[in-house]
Enzyme design. Structure first.
Site, PDB file in Angstrom:
ATOM      1  N   GLU A 177      35.842 -17.054  53.681  1.00 26.88           N
ATOM      2  CA  GLU A 177      35.013 -16.107  54.431  1.00 26.88           C
ATOM      3  C   GLU A 177      34.859 -14.877  53.556  1.00 26.88           C
ATOM      4  O   GLU A 177      35.811 -14.122  53.343  1.00 26.88           O
ATOM      5  CB  GLU A 177      35.649 -15.722  55.771  1.00 26.88           C
ATOM      6  CG  GLU A 177      34.743 -14.804  56.586  1.00 26.88           C
ATOM      7  CD  GLU A 177      35.437 -14.183  57.776  1.00 26.88           C
ATOM      8  OE1 GLU A 177      35.130 -13.009  58.090  1.00 26.88           O
ATOM      9  OE2 GLU A 177      36.293 -14.848  58.385  1.00 26.88           O
ATOM     10  N   GLU A 197      35.428 -21.386  60.962  1.00 30.80           N
ATOM     11  CA  GLU A 197      36.712 -21.040  61.557  1.00 30.80           C
ATOM     12  C   GLU A 197      36.567 -20.885  63.068  1.00 30.80           C
ATOM     13  O   GLU A 197      35.476 -20.903  63.614  1.00 30.80           O
ATOM     14  CB  GLU A 197      37.239 -19.744  60.948  1.00 30.80           C
ATOM     15  CG  GLU A 197      37.533 -19.840  59.451  1.00 30.80           C
ATOM     16  CD  GLU A 197      38.054 -18.541  58.891  1.00 30.80           C
ATOM     17  OE1 GLU A 197      39.221 -18.509  58.459  1.00 30.80           O
ATOM     18  OE2 GLU A 197      37.305 -17.539  58.882  1.00 30.80           O
ATOM     19  N   ASN A 256      41.528  -5.496  56.320  1.00 30.97           N
ATOM     20  CA  ASN A 256      40.869  -4.866  57.468  1.00 30.97           C
ATOM     21  C   ASN A 256      41.480  -5.247  58.825  1.00 30.97           C
ATOM     22  O   ASN A 256      41.385  -4.481  59.778  1.00 30.97           O
ATOM     23  CB  ASN A 256      39.357  -5.155  57.459  1.00 30.97           C
ATOM     24  CG  ASN A 256      39.019  -6.616  57.311  1.00 30.97           C
ATOM     25  OD1 ASN A 256      39.846  -7.420  56.884  1.00 30.97           O
ATOM     26  ND2 ASN A 256      37.803  -6.983  57.662  1.00 30.97           N
ATOM     27  N   CYS A 312      33.385  -7.859  57.245  1.00 29.67           N
ATOM     28  CA  CYS A 312      32.352  -8.692  56.614  1.00 29.67           C
ATOM     29  C   CYS A 312      31.190  -8.963  57.557  1.00 29.67           C
ATOM     30  O   CYS A 312      30.059  -9.146  57.114  1.00 29.67           O
ATOM     31  CB  CYS A 312      32.966 -10.013  56.171  1.00 29.67           C
ATOM     32  SG  CYS A 312      34.266  -9.866  54.942  1.00 29.67           S
TER      33      CYS A 312
END
Length: 501
Positions: free
Chosen positions: A258, A471, A162, A293
């Protein structure tokens, strides 16, 4: 977007389509290639090398040699190199954005923003290299005890489709700053911008410090399980995360994951309906077709403002018009692949069959220029119930599910009922209510009267099935280090020169 025209696509595509490791371009050992197709037009983008397990092992060996040199480079010198990489990204942002637009389907204007984010992450972690600190522990006069942080070794990075370039350039910043070598597996669907990035930084790092291995599942399995890979980081789906965890268990290596999200946007009755509608559309990330996400794909709107929000939402969605990804005026791109496109249409069909009310969208846009591409209109369903598939499963597409609520306790129970917990957006003017709701929702990253944005320095990550670790912050940098304790026993105290004279 600059006013001057974009360069021709053929002029910016990478010249090298092979693997990059040991500081050089390498042919795949088995000679495999895979075909690439632009999701916006259906046109061929040529072929790219398809690595296998033996290629991955060769790249890991090269990374081990690179790590032995890179770990001893002074932190501030590593920081200088990262900053040069950041400038290279800025200098080539237009070309990289155009490659991603053609290869993954996201609009070229949005991809320019991805280049900004990647360069900012490189600069950010360059600025943190002196923060990898240990501590001293008091042991009395006869010993010195202290801890220090060391890089882990070879870090594997498995990336999704993505945000291909942003993740390739930005997500190597923390492990490189910490002194690790990296082996990157770019997304199978969209590897071209990663290859171009490798061309641009060639020669900047010692040989073997940055390695790029395009390929499929076999490459990912080797990277996750290999005994000489010290840590693996994945951005991807929950099934892929489980597979990586199983492979990594063989060598008990740490992971940063993630994964998916089925995120909620909660609107209380005192929220402004127009602002909530705008936030619902923005939080759904329609620009890149909901392929994120962190998208707030479930809206929980209080009954008092429910219909008003839906009325404004039609207008908010109209700002996202599917178009050819390489055109500057496009505000919504294409789905990355035909497989994902068909999956999204199946979810839309199930929502209709299960009785959800279609507010807008629901199909392929009528524009004949888009007939050959994988396009889906911004789609909103209202009156969604918890039993419906679109309320429970991650679609990873431009489908927003809206439900009405009156009982706060029942609503919060429903928000937390899914197995995901990445983001949540809360809309209210009541400060007490906002804080209490933020504490109650099971999510790793919460916005109040905001949505979709990330903030460098603020830890981003999920709970439950949405992942492990954080992150975009100091904690990410420290995750790529390991702590070592050193104890020094001191000899007997010596008399000072001239003592007793």
């Amino acid at each position: 977007m600059p006013s001057d025209p974009m360069p021709p696509l053929g002029a910016v595509l990478p010249r090298h389509r092979d693997l990059y490791y040991a500081g050089a371009w390498q042919r795949p050992l088995a000679g495999g290639v895979t075909d690439l197709t632009s999701p916006g037009t259906g046109e061929s983008l040529g072929t790219v090398a398809d690595a296998d397990a033996t290629d991955a092992e060769a790249a890991i060996l090269a990374a081990r040699r690179g790590f032995a040199e890179w770990r001893d480079v002074a932190p501030l010198e590593r920081a200088k190199i990262l900053r040069r990489m950041a400038q290279i990204v800025r200098d080539n942002a237009r070309d990289l954005a155009l490659i991603d637009a053609a290869d993954c389907g996201n609009p070229v204007t949005a991809m320019l923003g991805d280049a900004d984010i990647a360069s900012a992450q490189l600069d950010f972690f360059a600025g943190l290299v002196t923060e990898m600190k240990g501590a001293s522990i008091p042991m009395g006069p006869n010993a010195v005890n202290f801890s220090m942080r060391e890089p882990r070794g070879v870090v594997a990075k498995i990336l999704p489709f993505n945000h291909p370039f942003m993740f390739c350039a930005g997500k190597i910043a923390a492990p490189l700053a910490a002194g690790n070598a990296v082996v990157v597996k770019p997304p199978e669907q969209a590897p071209l911008s990663s290859l171009r990035f490798a061309e641009l930084i060639e020669g900047l790092l010692p040989e073997g410090v940055f390695n790029l291995v395009p390929g499929g599942r076999a490459v990912g399995e080797v990277l996750a399980s290999h005994r000489h890979v010290a840590m693996v980081s994945l951005i991807g789906s929950v099934p892929t995360g489980r597979a990586v965890m199983r492979s990594a268990a063989e060598t008990i290596k740490p992971m940063l994951l993630e994964l998916g999200g089925k995120n909620a946007l909660i609107a209380f009755p005192d929220a402004d309906p127009r602002r909530v509608a705008t936030a619902l559309a923005a939080g759904m990330n329609f620009t890149w077709c909901g392929q994120s996400c962190g998208s707030t794909s479930r809206g929980f709107i209080h009954a008092d403002i429910y219909e008003a929000v839906l009325a404004h939402l039609r207008e908010a969605c109209a700002a996202y018009r599917p178009g050819l990804p390489t055109h500057a005026e496009t505000t919504m791109g294409a789905i990355v692949s035909r497989t994902q496109y068909d999956r999204i249409l199946d979810f839309i069909g199930s929502a209709r069959a299960e009785g959800a009310r279609l507010v807008t969208g629901g199909g392929h846009p009528a524009d004949p220029a888009l007939a050959e591409g994988c396009f889906v209109e911004p789609t909103v369903f209202a009156d969604v119930t918890p039993s419906m598939r679109i309320a429970r499963e991650e679609i990873f597409g431009p489908v927003l599910a809206i439900a009405s609520w009156t009982s706060e306790a029942a609503m919060l129970e429903e928000v937390n009922a899914v197995d995901y917990g990445l983001t949540c957006s809360i809309w209210t003017q009541d400060l007490d209510r906002a804080h209490r709701t933020a504490r109650t929702v099971e999510a790793g990253f919460v916005w109040i009267n905001e949505v979709s944005k990330h903030f460098l320095g603020a830890p981003f990550g999920g709970v439950k099935l949405s992942g492990l670790g954080r992150e975009e912050c100091l904690e990410e940098l420290l995750a790529y280090t390991q702590e070592k304790n050193i104890h020094i026993a001191l000899g007997p105290a010596r008399p000072l020169c001239g003592a007793g004279a």
